[in-house]
Enzyme design. Sequence first.
Site, PDB file in Angstrom:
ATOM      1  N   ARG A 172     -29.601   9.191  29.896  1.00 53.27           N
ATOM      2  CA  ARG A 172     -28.467   9.313  28.977  1.00 53.27           C
ATOM      3  C   ARG A 172     -27.695   8.019  28.829  1.00 53.27           C
ATOM      4  O   ARG A 172     -26.951   7.834  27.872  1.00 53.27           O
ATOM      5  CB  ARG A 172     -27.531  10.432  29.432  1.00 53.27           C
ATOM      6  CG  ARG A 172     -27.616  11.644  28.528  1.00 53.27           C
ATOM      7  CD  ARG A 172     -26.531  12.682  28.743  1.00 53.27           C
ATOM      8  NE  ARG A 172     -26.372  13.105  30.098  1.00 53.27           N
ATOM      9  CZ  ARG A 172     -25.234  12.993  30.799  1.00 53.27           C
ATOM     10  NH1 ARG A 172     -24.166  12.437  30.240  1.00 53.27           N
ATOM     11  NH2 ARG A 172     -25.165  13.426  32.037  1.00 53.27           N
ATOM     12  N   LYS A 182     -35.748   8.852   7.884  1.00 51.87           N
ATOM     13  CA  LYS A 182     -36.252   8.565   6.546  1.00 51.87           C
ATOM     14  C   LYS A 182     -37.112   7.301   6.543  1.00 51.87           C
ATOM     15  O   LYS A 182     -38.196   7.292   7.104  1.00 51.87           O
ATOM     16  CB  LYS A 182     -35.066   8.460   5.578  1.00 51.87           C
ATOM     17  CG  LYS A 182     -34.033   9.605   5.703  1.00 51.87           C
ATOM     18  CD  LYS A 182     -34.639  10.993   5.598  1.00 51.87           C
ATOM     19  CE  LYS A 182     -33.606  12.089   5.391  1.00 51.87           C
ATOM     20  NZ  LYS A 182     -32.685  12.315   6.510  1.00 51.87           N
ATOM     21  N   TYR A 204     -24.387  12.507   1.459  1.00 45.95           N
ATOM     22  CA  TYR A 204     -25.350  13.506   1.905  1.00 45.95           C
ATOM     23  C   TYR A 204     -24.607  14.806   2.191  1.00 45.95           C
ATOM     24  O   TYR A 204     -23.522  14.800   2.760  1.00 45.95           O
ATOM     25  CB  TYR A 204     -26.078  12.989   3.150  1.00 45.95           C
ATOM     26  CG  TYR A 204     -26.887  14.027   3.878  1.00 45.95           C
ATOM     27  CD1 TYR A 204     -27.850  14.780   3.212  1.00 45.95           C
ATOM     28  CD2 TYR A 204     -26.696  14.247   5.232  1.00 45.95           C
ATOM     29  CE1 TYR A 204     -28.591  15.738   3.878  1.00 45.95           C
ATOM     30  CE2 TYR A 204     -27.434  15.194   5.909  1.00 45.95           C
ATOM     31  CZ  TYR A 204     -28.379  15.940   5.228  1.00 45.95           C
ATOM     32  OH  TYR A 204     -29.112  16.894   5.896  1.00 45.95           O
ATOM     33  N   ASP A 229     -23.467   4.118   4.593  1.00 43.33           N
ATOM     34  CA  ASP A 229     -24.758   4.744   4.848  1.00 43.33           C
ATOM     35  C   ASP A 229     -25.803   3.962   4.047  1.00 43.33           C
ATOM     36  O   ASP A 229     -25.797   3.975   2.820  1.00 43.33           O
ATOM     37  CB  ASP A 229     -24.718   6.214   4.420  1.00 43.33           C
ATOM     38  CG  ASP A 229     -25.957   6.985   4.840  1.00 43.33           C
ATOM     39  OD1 ASP A 229     -27.060   6.393   4.828  1.00 43.33           O
ATOM     40  OD2 ASP A 229     -25.839   8.178   5.160  1.00 43.33           O
TER      41      ASP A 229
END
Length: 393
Positions: free
Chosen positions: A75, A219, A129, A194
Amino acid sequence: MDSVRTATASRTPLRALATEAVHAGRDDLARQGLHAPPIDLSTTYPSYDSRDEAARIDAFAATGAEPQGPPVYGRLGNPTVARFETALARLENTEAAVAFASGMAALTAVLLVRASLGLRHVVAVRPLYGCSDHLLTAGLLGTEVTWTDPAGVADALRPDTGLVLVESPANPTLAEIDLWALAHSCGSVPLLADNTFATPVLQRPAEQGTRLVLHSATKYLGGHGDVMAGVVACDEEFAGQLRQVRFATGGVLHPLAGYLLLRGLSTLPVRVRAASATAADLAGRLAADPRVARVHYPRIGGAMVAFEVEADPHEVIGRVGLITPAVSLGSVDTLIQHPASISHRIVPADDRRGAGVSDRLLRLSVGLEDVEDLWADLDTALQATSVVTAPRS
């Protein structure tokens, strides 16, 4: 982990983008006698010096700087994921990058960083989005959002504004924003852009005054529809805060995903440029087709095309054969979807239409197929005969 980090104190790229895409994050491999990057699947790492480990954990808690020396725990960070972060920072020309399990996890971490400072107000420009829009509008993280157009950003700022959020080109209308001008309007408030649609191949927002650059790495960065991830490219100070949130919330990226993303970056420039050339061709053909009411294609280019049809868009979706009707984008194969039904369904209808997301709008993510085969498929799909009277905005 520190051995794979590349110094990026200067924002001037040392090598061309295509070279960085292939070599960034891998520069140490040949000296180790390796060619392909190793995949480190460990969740924990041995340490016989507990005092040193305690000191490194204290240092991380203070600043979020990556622990020097051997890894500590999955982590806190992972060597394979670190290679991807190094490479993406080089491509975006930022000091650092921090990877997460998804694009939404990455955005959530940014909002939590600002909220932890009491800066819960966000100024945002639609369209975004759909899930980003929902995260802000629903106040799920205790944030409050003011929606405005780019010209209204400066007036929308408040003392508790922690972030300005935009997409350019925007999802799904491909609207573009002058990031230089917007960054100036933000003053001292961080601007997050973004950059999922453009990728660093077409634009580097950090070179236009943007402090934070967000990617749904699912993407184009991955590029093959087989990995889910998110990443924020930024300065080292903000990266440290993001690492602390990632550690506390557990939104870590799996090492195998980090490996796939690093591999995806190596072909990113070739894929984006090839798909963009096909997309520009298809955009021109669609614009000349009487069955198409309007075409949206960004000035900077890219592999995304949005178009509004005269016929029922659902019938068009149902008639594609080669093209895959599916959510997401940026893969090597071409995808089509109806934003009002899927990616932006969660946005209230009036807000959706007000942002230019028409009920007739279709979003096409162009892949690497031959342009003539794609056009033949679109031509067949556009032969849907039912005409609708739904509003176009």
